[in-house]
Scaffold this active site. Structure first.
Site, PDB file in Angstrom:
ATOM      1  N   ARG A 235       0.804  -0.995  -0.013  1.00 55.49           N
ATOM      2  CA  ARG A 235       0.097   0.066   0.136  1.00 55.49           C
ATOM      3  C   ARG A 235       0.920   1.437   0.024  1.00 55.49           C
ATOM      4  O   ARG A 235       1.951   1.071   0.743  1.00 55.49           O
ATOM      5  CB  ARG A 235      -1.027   0.070   1.353  1.00 55.49           C
ATOM      6  CG  ARG A 235      -1.883  -1.080   1.241  1.00 55.49           C
ATOM      7  CD  ARG A 235      -2.407  -1.421   2.498  1.00 55.49           C
ATOM      8  NE  ARG A 235      -3.538  -2.456   2.566  1.00 55.49           N
ATOM      9  CZ  ARG A 235      -3.190  -3.672   2.750  1.00 55.49           C
ATOM     10  NH1 ARG A 235      -1.840  -4.344   2.732  1.00 55.49           N
ATOM     11  NH2 ARG A 235      -4.065  -4.759   2.399  1.00 55.49           N
TER      12      ARG A 235
ATOM     13  N   GLU B 112      -3.394   6.994  -6.762  1.00 47.90           N
ATOM     14  CA  GLU B 112      -3.564   6.296  -7.799  1.00 47.90           C
ATOM     15  C   GLU B 112      -4.906   6.736  -8.554  1.00 47.90           C
ATOM     16  O   GLU B 112      -6.043   6.908  -8.145  1.00 47.90           O
ATOM     17  CB  GLU B 112      -3.382   5.003  -7.507  1.00 47.90           C
ATOM     18  CG  GLU B 112      -2.148   4.301  -6.836  1.00 47.90           C
ATOM     19  CD  GLU B 112      -2.138   2.920  -6.705  1.00 47.90           C
ATOM     20  OE1 GLU B 112      -3.149   2.295  -6.970  1.00 47.90           O
ATOM     21  OE2 GLU B 112      -1.294   2.325  -5.931  1.00 47.90           O
TER      22      GLU B 112
ATOM     23  N   HIS C 106       0.388  -0.627 -10.085  1.00 47.38           N
ATOM     24  CA  HIS C 106      -0.318  -1.454  -9.104  1.00 47.38           C
ATOM     25  C   HIS C 106      -0.512  -2.646  -9.951  1.00 47.38           C
ATOM     26  O   HIS C 106      -1.763  -3.300 -10.142  1.00 47.38           O
ATOM     27  CB  HIS C 106      -1.368  -0.769  -8.861  1.00 47.38           C
ATOM     28  CG  HIS C 106      -2.051  -1.081  -7.713  1.00 47.38           C
ATOM     29  ND1 HIS C 106      -2.840  -0.361  -6.720  1.00 47.38           N
ATOM     30  CD2 HIS C 106      -2.024  -2.457  -7.089  1.00 47.38           C
ATOM     31  CE1 HIS C 106      -3.162  -0.938  -5.543  1.00 47.38           C
ATOM     32  NE2 HIS C 106      -2.805  -2.245  -5.927  1.00 47.38           N
TER      33      HIS C 106
END
Length: 533
Positions: free
Chosen positions: A236, A265, A283
């Site tokens: 994270r 993001e 990601h």
């Protein structure tokens, strides 16, 4: 006339294996990949089950029209696009696929670990740009290096297993994992993060995101690490202080970093994106064809289970118990979560080895399995990488070596109903007790740190052990007042059969009690804990 077929709507593409599983189970399956929202609302009443990914919103509007619906399953980890409360009230099981991406995330961590060690993306970019920079991109071997793992849940453990295959030594920090689990997993246990920083050549972070772990890797952490350390974050974004990492890279103390997640993001203008010693991916930790297919298959398994009367092992809402028992234990749900949280917070060390729940009085004669789960949820909340829910709480406890027992006694001295929770650690046991009071079932704390009192629980409380003498409560009130915190209520309890002046003071407050207040109280208070419920 024959029975109507049990119908399942697959609203999004979840992969062929999941759809085949539904059909093999004898369910009638419709594919609604291209349905509009209006079509979905119009037809949802036909179905007993629906399988979704992230685009479909199983909200209150949809559920209100789902008159026959028994189960909603999401092919993914979270259920943010499902109104779980409404589904629960309607008796609809909500399930997900929480283990679908753990292997994928661990493998991506290894991909970045290797890329970081051998400068793979930098060398690739140089070569396709027409340069043969063989000497410039010489890397380091993993063999014999130390991998520091912060957070030793499922993903951290899988990373450690794979790293050991490369001949790495693994040192892991997780204060909530039983000590013997580290040896079983082939890792050395670090008592605190500093023990990891002192020896690790690579540091990978796999912690849950909460207020205690945000900016876990900050300037102090980087300064405590070995010169030349390399950092990985596939968990994270907020776990890493971006400015501190940038400064550590600029100084050369950190020689490289690999990042798959970011504070905001999507992002394309991060200050570290131009760094030659930083590897980044958008990601991708859960992004593989296998993970997508696995999520669909696992979610389909839950649909089949729910519609054929089998246990739904990844349900995120209340497991089924009898209506009478549910009505009897429901007032104690919040109390049990709070007692688990308080007991774990008051324990002498964070690594819990055992958890005992005692039910006394009328509640002991009911099906109190759900209450035991609430205690475990409270004790584990914020301590695991996965979100703790009513179904996975006991499984997560077992994974972390936390033995859970529950006992019942038909009578309770002084109270009609009583719940006692004892947490066991290598440093000793801690017990708390509580009950609910009045027609509104207000939760009350009755025992902590060996002292007895009666205090209504509020969202913020602090517990203090101290030598009882005049002026102590006033001193605490002044310290809290200086921090802008009001005391809502307070209670003092002496320890029975203890001839010393030791006492326990519990206060509830109108805000979070800062750690700085606890520290500033000094030696007059032997121990202090601030707890948010």
């Amino acid at each position: 006339m024959g029975r109507e077929p049990v119908k399942v709507l697959v609203a999004e593409d979840v992969g062929a294996s999941g759809i085949d599983l539904l059909r093999d189970a004898g369910l009638h399956v419709d594919l609604g990949f291209d349905w509009t929202r209006e079509q979905l609302l119009e037809r949802i009443g036909e179905y007993q089950g629906i399988l979704i990914r992230s685009a479909t919103k199983a909200d209150a509007e949809l559920l209100a029209r789902a008159s026959n619906l028994q189960v909603v399953a999401r092919a993914g980890v979270g259920v943010d696009n499902v109104d779980v409360d409404t589904a629960t009230r309607q008796g609809v099981v909500v399930a997900n696929a929480p283990q679908s991406n753990v292997v994928t995330a661990a493998e991506h961590t290894m991909a970045l670990l290797l890329a970081l060690a051998r400068n793979v993306p930098q060398a690739h970019a140089s070569l396709v740009d027409g340069r043969w920079d063989r000497s410039k991109y010489s890397g380091v071997e993993l063999q014999g290096k130390v991998l520091g793992v912060l957070g030793f849940g499922r993903i951290g453990q899988l990373v450690a297993h794979r790293a050991r295959g490369f001949g790495m030594q693994v040192v892991a920090y997780d204060p909530y994992l039983a000590e013997d689990r580290f040896a079983e997993l082939g890792a050395e246990r670090a008592a605190d993060p500093a023990d990891v920083y002192a020896v690790a050549d690579f540091v990978t972070v796999h912690l849950p995101k909460n207020k205690d772990t945000e900016n876990f890797l900050d300037a102090d952490a980087f300064a405590a690490m070995k010169p030349g350390v390399r950092i990985l974050n596939v968990a994270r974004g907020p776990l890493v202080d971006d400015d501190a990492l940038k400064a550590a890279l600029d100084s050369g103390h950190v020689s490289g970093a690999a990042l798959d997640v970011f504070r905001e993001e999507p992002v394309t203008d991060h200050p570290l994106f131009g760094y030659p010693n930083v590897v980044v991916t958008p990601h991708l930790g859960a992004s593989t064809a296998e993970a997508t297919d696995r999520a669909g298959y696992q979610a389909a398994e839950q649909v089949v289970a729910a519609l054929t009367g089998q246990p739904v092992t990844t349900a995120v809402n209340v497991p089924a118990i009898g209506a009478d028992d549910l009505a009897a234990v429901e007032p104690f749900l919040g109390l049990c979560v709070s007692l688990g949280r308080i007991a774990a917070a008051l324990a002498p060390e964070p690594s819990l080895e055992g958890l005992e729940v005692e039910f006394l009085g009328r509640v002991a004669d009911r099906d109190h399995r759900l209450l035991t789960i609430q205690v475990v949820k409270g004790a584990l909340t914020g301590r695991t990488e996965e979100a703790v829910n009513d179904v996975n709480a006991l499984a997560l406890a077992a994974e972390r070596g936390l033995a859970v027992t529950a006992t019942s006694h038909s009578t309770a001295r002084d109270f009609t109903d009583l719940v006692r929770v004892t947490v066991r650690t290598a440093a000793g046991d801690t017990r708390v007790a509580g009950t609910v009071v009045g027609r509104r079932h207000r939760p009350h704390l009755l025992e902590a740190w060996g002292s007895r009192f009666n205090l209504q629980l509020e969202p913020h409380l602090a517990v203090f052990s101290y030598t009882d003498r005049p002026g102590m409560l006033g001193r605490l009130g002044t310290a809290l007042g200086d921090a802008g915190i009001n005391i809502v209520s307070a209670a003092v309890g002496r320890r029975p059969d203890d001839e010393s002046d030791s006492a326990t003071l519990v206060v509830t407050t109108d805000g979070d009690v800062p750690a700085s207040v606890l520290t500033a109280l000094g030696d007059d208070f032997a121990a202090a804990r601030a707890i948010n419920l």
